[in-house]
Scaffold this motif. Structure first.
Motif, PDB file in Angstrom:
ATOM      1  N   LYS A 194      60.035  41.823  39.776  1.00 47.41           N
ATOM      2  CA  LYS A 194      59.978  43.234  40.144  1.00 47.41           C
ATOM      3  C   LYS A 194      59.506  43.461  41.586  1.00 47.41           C
ATOM      4  CE  LYS A 194      58.861  44.820  35.449  1.00 47.41           C
ATOM      5  NZ  LYS A 194      57.860  45.535  34.622  1.00 47.41           N
ATOM      6  N   ASN A 195      59.290  42.366  42.337  1.00 48.42           N
ATOM      7  CA  ASN A 195      58.653  42.520  43.652  1.00 48.42           C
ATOM      8  C   ASN A 195      57.379  43.355  43.522  1.00 48.42           C
ATOM      9  OD1 ASN A 195      60.660  41.042  44.808  1.00 48.42           O
ATOM     10  ND2 ASN A 195      61.321  42.599  46.265  1.00 48.42           N
ATOM     11  N   ALA A 196      56.615  43.063  42.479  1.00 48.60           N
ATOM     12  CA  ALA A 196      55.420  43.847  42.185  1.00 48.60           C
ATOM     13  C   ALA A 196      54.229  43.392  43.015  1.00 48.60           C
ATOM     14  CB  ALA A 196      55.079  43.733  40.697  1.00 48.60           C
ATOM     15  N   THR A 219      49.864  33.241  37.146  1.00 49.87           N
ATOM     16  CA  THR A 219      50.890  32.567  37.928  1.00 49.87           C
ATOM     17  C   THR A 219      51.563  33.587  38.833  1.00 49.87           C
ATOM     18  OG1 THR A 219      51.291  31.010  36.127  1.00 49.87           O
ATOM     19  CG2 THR A 219      53.004  31.184  37.820  1.00 49.87           C
ATOM     20  N   ILE A 220      51.495  33.372  40.118  1.00 51.49           N
ATOM     21  CA  ILE A 220      51.949  34.389  41.071  1.00 51.49           C
ATOM     22  C   ILE A 220      53.448  34.666  40.948  1.00 51.49           C
ATOM     23  CG2 ILE A 220      52.436  32.814  43.006  1.00 51.49           C
ATOM     24  CD1 ILE A 220      51.057  34.952  44.798  1.00 51.49           C
ATOM     25  N   ALA A 221      54.204  33.698  40.454  1.00 56.15           N
ATOM     26  CA  ALA A 221      55.650  33.890  40.302  1.00 56.15           C
ATOM     27  C   ALA A 221      55.988  34.996  39.312  1.00 56.15           C
ATOM     28  CB  ALA A 221      56.300  32.584  39.856  1.00 56.15           C
TER      29      ALA A 221
END
Length: 341
Positions: free
Chosen positions: A262-264, A255-257
């Motif tokens: 962490k703005n990873a 899941t991309i969320a």
């Protein structure tokens, strides 16, 4: 040059499965080099996890029967027509393509380079794919800078040892993971700044302790399914999660969320995407061959197996009993035990 025979020894698969599907044959037709190809008599053949992916069906084989293997070093015995980039009969070369588990391979000239005259036997086959993988990971997947904290899983494996040595040369703070004291010691010698024995210690706790709870700028994870969640937990704010292998199985859909807190960055690179052109391939191979003597890279060879023992070799690779590179020798009749060059 000696005459080229009509048939050769090779390891082929006719279906997907475990190592039992590997078939050692002695009557496989020797390929004829087409335009833009050179026929190479292979001296040493590299074994890599990608070979097991094609064998198992994780990656689809382009046709059946299929000869595994992605790299080898040897001697050019015949050149096809067209552009061969100055490569000719008699040249000692290393190449990267398909069909390596064989005495002879018709390799694309665009993915074939001459070996430096001073390079010892076996080093080309042992260095090419894993060395280029590690080099492109730290150059392009995440451009590592001096002082960066970096986590490397399976640090005593083939690519792991390359990463430890290249990161040491860059001046990074490398945290490696391994399962035994022997592997911990090996990765430490290769350049890992800190090692975590994951059979004894909690990896995330140790990483956070070492990084003052900040996490690491990048994780290089070639293990896959069993370490993915842990790796993501260890990434710092604005850090990179680089998943480049499936040694424990493919990573399930993500899941991309999960990247938002962490703005990873999440990346699943492949080496071949970085060396698609002749120019890219030559650039990184030249850099790799310059780095080996300059940085005194230990191109560790775990064992050289006879081609007929490809099954045992892949069992050792998947069983994680190896440290360093596994090679096949198409001329060997008996087992050559572990060596380091």
């Amino acid at each position: 040059m000696a005459s080229v025979p009509k048939t050769m020894k090779a390891v082929v698969i006719e279906k997907n499965g475990g190592t039992e599907v590997l078939q050692y044959k002695t009557d496989v037709p020797v390929p004829e080099p087409k335009e833009g190809q050179v026929l190479v008599k292979n001296d040493y053949i590299g074994i890599n996890f990608i070979d097991t992916y094609f064998r198992s069906g994780l990656y689809p084989a382009p046709s059946w029967p299929y000869i595994l293997g992605r790299e080898a070093e040897g001697t050019v015995v015949k050149a096809g027509g067209g552009e061969t980039y100055g490569i000719k009969e008699g040249d000692k070369v290393v190449w990267m393509a398909e069909g390596a588990y064989a005495e002879y391979t018709a390799a694309p000239a665009a993915k074939t380079v001459k070996l430096p005259k001073e390079m010892e036997s076996k080093i080309g086959a042992a260095a090419l794919l894993q060395g280029l993988t590690a080099l492109t990971l730290i150059r392009e997947a995440h451009a590592v800078k001096k002082g960066d904290w970096v986590l490397v899983h399976a640090a005593a494996g083939g690519t792991g040892l390359w990463l430890c040595q290249l990161l040491r040369a860059l001046g990074a703070n490398t945290i490696g993971t391994a399962s035994t004291k022997e592997k911990v010691d090996l990765a430490t010698k290769a350049g890992a700044t800190h090692m975590i024995n994951y059979s004894q210690d909690d990896v995330k706790s140790k990483v956070m302790e070492l990084t003052n709870n900040n996490g690491v700028a990048a994780v290089f994870d070639g293990v896959g399914k069993s370490t993915f969640d842990l790796s993501l937990e260890c990434v710092a704010r604005k850090g990179s999660m680089i998943s480049f292998g499936n040694a424990s199985g493919a990573v399930p859909p993500v899941t991309i969320a999960r990247l938002s807190p962490k703005n990873a960055r999440l990346m699943r690179p492949t080496l071949f995407g970085y060396i698609a052109t002749r120019e890219e391939f030559e650039h990184y191979v030249n850099e790799l061959f310059e780095i080996i003597p300059k940085e005194k890279i230990d191109v560790r060879i775990h064992e050289v197996y006879p081609l007929s023992e490809a099954k045992r070799a892949q069992d050792d690779l998947e069983g994680r009993v190896s440290t360093g590179k596994l090679l096949l020798d198409p001329t060997a009749l008996v087992v050559s035990r572990s060596s380091r060059l």
